[in-house]
Write an enzyme that holds these catalytic residues in place. Structure first.
Site, PDB file in Angstrom:
ATOM      1  N   ALA A   1      -0.474   1.300  16.080  1.00 47.89           N
ATOM      2  CA  ALA A   1      -0.369   0.362  17.189  1.00 47.89           C
ATOM      3  C   ALA A   1       0.369  -0.898  16.745  1.00 47.89           C
ATOM      4  CB  ALA A   1      -1.762   0.012  17.683  1.00 47.89           C
TER       5      ALA A   1
ATOM      6  N   MET B   1     -10.257   1.799  16.314  1.00 46.25           N
ATOM      7  CA  MET B   1     -11.528   2.521  16.490  1.00 46.25           C
ATOM      8  C   MET B   1     -11.917   2.654  17.964  1.00 46.25           C
ATOM      9  SD  MET B   1     -13.900  -0.321  14.694  1.00 46.25           S
ATOM     10  CE  MET B   1     -13.279  -1.980  14.643  1.00 46.25           C
TER      11      MET B   1
ATOM     12  N   HIS C   1       4.159   4.268  13.436  1.00 49.46           N
ATOM     13  CA  HIS C   1       3.034   4.683  12.588  1.00 49.46           C
ATOM     14  C   HIS C   1       1.680   4.303  13.163  1.00 49.46           C
ATOM     15  CE1 HIS C   1       2.490   0.586  11.318  1.00 49.46           C
ATOM     16  NE2 HIS C   1       1.713   0.885  10.299  1.00 49.46           N
TER      17      HIS C   1
ATOM     18  N   HIS D   1      -8.133   0.809   7.267  1.00 56.98           N
ATOM     19  CA  HIS D   1      -8.336   2.191   6.820  1.00 56.98           C
ATOM     20  C   HIS D   1      -9.619   2.776   7.406  1.00 56.98           C
ATOM     21  CE1 HIS D   1      -5.610   1.102   3.206  1.00 56.98           C
ATOM     22  NE2 HIS D   1      -4.936   1.385   4.283  1.00 56.98           N
TER      23      HIS D   1
ATOM     24  N   ASP E   1       0.859  -1.183   0.000  1.00 61.78           N
ATOM     25  CA  ASP E   1       0.000   0.000   0.000  1.00 61.78           C
ATOM     26  C   ASP E   1       0.897   1.236   0.000  1.00 61.78           C
ATOM     27  OD1 ASP E   1      -2.112   1.649  -0.046  1.00 61.78           O
ATOM     28  OD2 ASP E   1      -2.971   1.042   1.873  1.00 61.78           O
TER      29      ASP E   1
ATOM     30  N   HIS F   1       3.239   6.768   5.571  1.00 61.00           N
ATOM     31  CA  HIS F   1       4.118   5.869   6.335  1.00 61.00           C
ATOM     32  C   HIS F   1       4.552   4.616   5.571  1.00 61.00           C
ATOM     33  CE1 HIS F   1      -0.076   5.161   8.219  1.00 61.00           C
ATOM     34  NE2 HIS F   1       0.109   4.199   7.345  1.00 61.00           N
ATOM     35  N   ASN F   2       4.336   4.584   4.249  1.00 57.05           N
ATOM     36  CA  ASN F   2       4.893   3.509   3.406  1.00 57.05           C
ATOM     37  C   ASN F   2       5.552   4.148   2.192  1.00 57.05           C
ATOM     38  OD1 ASN F   2       3.836   1.463   4.995  1.00 57.05           O
ATOM     39  ND2 ASN F   2       2.306   0.788   3.529  1.00 57.05           N
TER      40      ASN F   2
ATOM     41  N   LEU G   1     -11.983   6.761   8.288  1.00 56.72           N
ATOM     42  CA  LEU G   1     -12.123   8.208   8.490  1.00 56.72           C
ATOM     43  C   LEU G   1     -12.727   8.348   9.879  1.00 56.72           C
ATOM     44  CD1 LEU G   1     -13.392  11.013   6.203  1.00 56.72           C
ATOM     45  CD2 LEU G   1     -14.433  10.714   8.444  1.00 56.72           C
ATOM     46  N   GLU G   2     -12.080   9.112  10.729  1.00 57.77           N
ATOM     47  CA  GLU G   2     -12.581   9.266  12.096  1.00 57.77           C
ATOM     48  C   GLU G   2     -12.811  10.727  12.451  1.00 57.77           C
ATOM     49  OE1 GLU G   2     -10.921   5.444  14.684  1.00 57.77           O
ATOM     50  OE2 GLU G   2     -10.147   7.434  15.155  1.00 57.77           O
TER      51      GLU G   2
END
Lengths: 476, 140
Positions: free
Chosen positions: A401, A376, A399, A203, A95, A324-325, A205-206
């Site tokens: 947990a 989440m 990046h 992935h 990714d 982060h990749n 959206l929060e």
């Protein structure tokens, strides 16, 4: 790998001394507790990376490191092209340019409370997420190439954002040297319907609440206030990046020997930076970085349209966007000499310290915002890059947990519906098209992100600025 | 595992897919079913449409990765979920037919997309009892 080979060289820093085919040592940043829970495979992989040609200083593993493909996830390695250094598709990951962007809202989390369900439903309806989801944007081949060259700047040019977004995006929203011509028709085909989609897996959206501030000066510079709502988006280059990664891994694995490279593990597949294979991959990978930046920019536009309709007082202003990749060409001072290096960060966040010229002027004095995604049900974090981090691990930090349980084990242990209900009791709204996907992503399947961040903080890779707590999670 | 079948095996962040059967082809077919099952339960997918894939590789294990990646590509671009596979292998060449139906959120519960098949835990081998097994980890 026997534990005795791991020497503790600092409170939160460990080393596998250079030996055998290793060209440099391997260094792991972690607390004693994190080390105790570390998979031996991470140590083996960090040591394997240290065997690659042209590696400089050390092979690093961040506090959230776990078993990856060739490189550990949470791995950092820099290579010097003038010393036969390599570029590795496995060192970037499938990714490409997966990353996090965080937007300020300028309103308190309390102002959202009354509208929370409505906001969650509207975001869920507007943001394409999960398996088989498609965006509303379909690109012609010409548009596709323009997007791959232009990145977030291309998206802003199309009206999906404002110029100020670009100054707060790594590389100002567009990396140079992108080579859409090095990308296969298959990879482009795979991306056609996927612009402006979150994807699946981890992935999201929060909508989050700034729960605590740890560094008042940096928080002020970043525009973070305790109690405010922010929006974070975690996703990458979607099908395009996956296909480029797949094809490059195969090619590099099959041709490494022809470049005189003996791979300790096939998945360390790499090619000399100076080789034709290496240059083609670099061009394709940079285009995939632009794709990820454009994707997160379009998702930003979608989130803004939802907030404008439901909470018009909120002004979604980009705090920062960091991947982060990646593999990036950067100048680092090694033993007093500036060197142009290719820094691989696989599941590791760039964390530029104060004064770095690549930072926008208004952030330069403080250092780069380092965005760390949680699960989440747990905190996410905003850290700042440090001067020490620049010399300790080429300006890199953790990046996220990192998983502690496999997807399979998570699905055995949790039911998606029950996970959603228990989070709802804690005031966290989760919207997902897949109960199975939620079970696989249950917060309990991950390491303790707070412990990971604490180790990065103590090791001064990046230091704590703010802790964020989830309010609404749109799960991919 | 009985004579013919598939299973998932543990991998830290991702999922391993393994298929075994009386022939090399059967092991590839079962491994592909294990791959399809990462996305959605093949028992809920009807074999209504079929697509063809072909690949060629210098070694059997790479051929497995290429085959699984071809299926991943089809899943990503055609919007199909798969339930059944028919594989023929001739030396370095593979031809396969995959049967399935379009993803329907009303009838299928899809867990996660697959990004790619990897060379981690990659193995294609004939066991002492004559059966073939094919496996690798897929990145999700």
């Amino acid at each position: 790998m026997p534990e005795r080979r791991l020497n503790r060289i600092g409170e939160d820093e460990w080393e596998i001394a250079q030996e055998g085919a290793m060209r440099v040592p391997a260094r792991i940043f972690a607390s004693a507790d994190l080390i105790a829970g570390l998979d031996d495979k991470v140590l083996e992989q960090a040591a394997n990376v240290a065997m690659l040609p042209g590696i400089v200083e050390a092979s690093y593993a961040m506090p959230d490191a776990h078993w990856g493909y060739g490189f550990p996830i949470g791995g950092v390695a820099a290579f010097d092209p003038e010393e036969g250094g390599v570029i590795s598709a496995g060192g970037v990951g499938f990714d490409i340019s997966c990353g996090v962007r965080t937007l300020l809202t300028g309103i308190g989390a309390g102002a959202i409370t009354a509208q929370r369900e409505r906001l969650a439903d509207a975001l869920f309806q507007r943001i394409p997420a999960g398996v088989g989801s498609h965006g509303e944007i379909s690109l012609t081949p010409k548009d596709m190439d323009a997007m791959l060259r232009g990145g977030a700047a291309w998206a802003v040019g199309r009206g999906w954002g404002v110029a100020a977004d670009l100054t707060r995006t790594e590389d100002y929203g567009c990396v140079a040297g992108a080579g859409p011509e090095f990308i296969s028709a298959k990879a482009k085909e795979r991306q056609k319907g996927e612009m402006g989609t979150l994807g699946s897996g981890n992935h999201y959206l929060e909508v989050q609440r700034v729960a605590a501030i740890f560094d008042e000066d940096a928080a002020r510079a970043y525009g973070l206030k305790a109690g405010d709502a922010v929006v974070s988006i975690h996703c990458g280059s979607r099908g395009l990046g996956h296909q480029i990664g797949t094809e490059a891994l195969r090619e590099m694995a099959l041709t490494a020997a022809s470049h005189g490279i003996a791979l300790p593990d096939r998945e360390l597949a790499c090619a000399p930076i100076a080789s034709e294979t290496g240059q083609r991959y670099l061009g394709a990978m940079r285009a995939a970085i632009n794709c990820a930046l454009a994707n997160r920019q379009i998702l930003t536009h979608l989130a803004r349209s939802v907030f404008a309709a439901i909470l018009p007082r909120a002004q979604l202003k980009l705090l920062y966007d960091v991947s982060h990749n990646t593999c990036k060409e950067e100048t680092h001072t090694v033993a007093g000499r500036p060197r142009a290096l290719y820094v691989h960060r696989k599941g590791a966040t760039r964390a530029l310290g104060p004064g770095h010229p690549a930072l926008p002027p208004d952030l330069r004095a403080v250092g780069q915002p380092v965005l760390i995604g949680g699960t989440m049900g747990t905190s996410s974090w905003i850290l700042r890059g440090t001067a020490e981090g620049m010399t300790r691990a080429f300006g890199s930090a953790c990046h996220g947990a990192g998983r502690s349980l496999s997807r399979h084990a998570a699905r055995q242990r949790w039911q998606g519906r029950a996970v959603i209900d228990s989070l709802a009791e804690r005031g966290i709204i989760v919207r997902s098209r897949s109960a199975k996907g939620v079970a696989e992503e249950a917060p309990g399947a991950y390491k303790d992100v707070d412990a990971v961040v604490a180790a990065a903080h103590r090791a001064r890779l990046a230091t704590k600025v703010a802790r964020l707590e989830p309010l609404i999670c749109i799960k991919g | 595992m009985t004579t013919r079948g598939w299973e998932h095996f543990e991998h830290g962040a991702d999922i391993g897919v393994r298929g075994c059967g009386p022939t090399l082809e059967a092991s590839f077919e079962e491994a592909a079913t294990a791959l399809a099952a990462v996305v959605a339960d093949p028992g809920t997918v009807r074999p209504l449409q079929s697509i063809a894939v072909a690949c060629e590789a210098p070694a059997l294990d790479i051929l497995l990765v290429d085959f699984l990646n071809a299926i991943i590509y089809e899943m990503a671009t055609s919007g199909l979920l798969f339930a059944a596979f028919h594989v023929t292998i001739d030396g370095a060449r593979l031809r396969a037919e995959a049967k399935g139906e379009p993803f329907d959120a009303g009838r299928h519960e899809a867990a996660v997309e697959v990004k790619g098949a990897t060379m981690t835990a990659l193995k294609v081998e004939q066991l002492a009892d004559g059966r073939w097994c094919a496996q690798c980890v897929v990145d999700v």
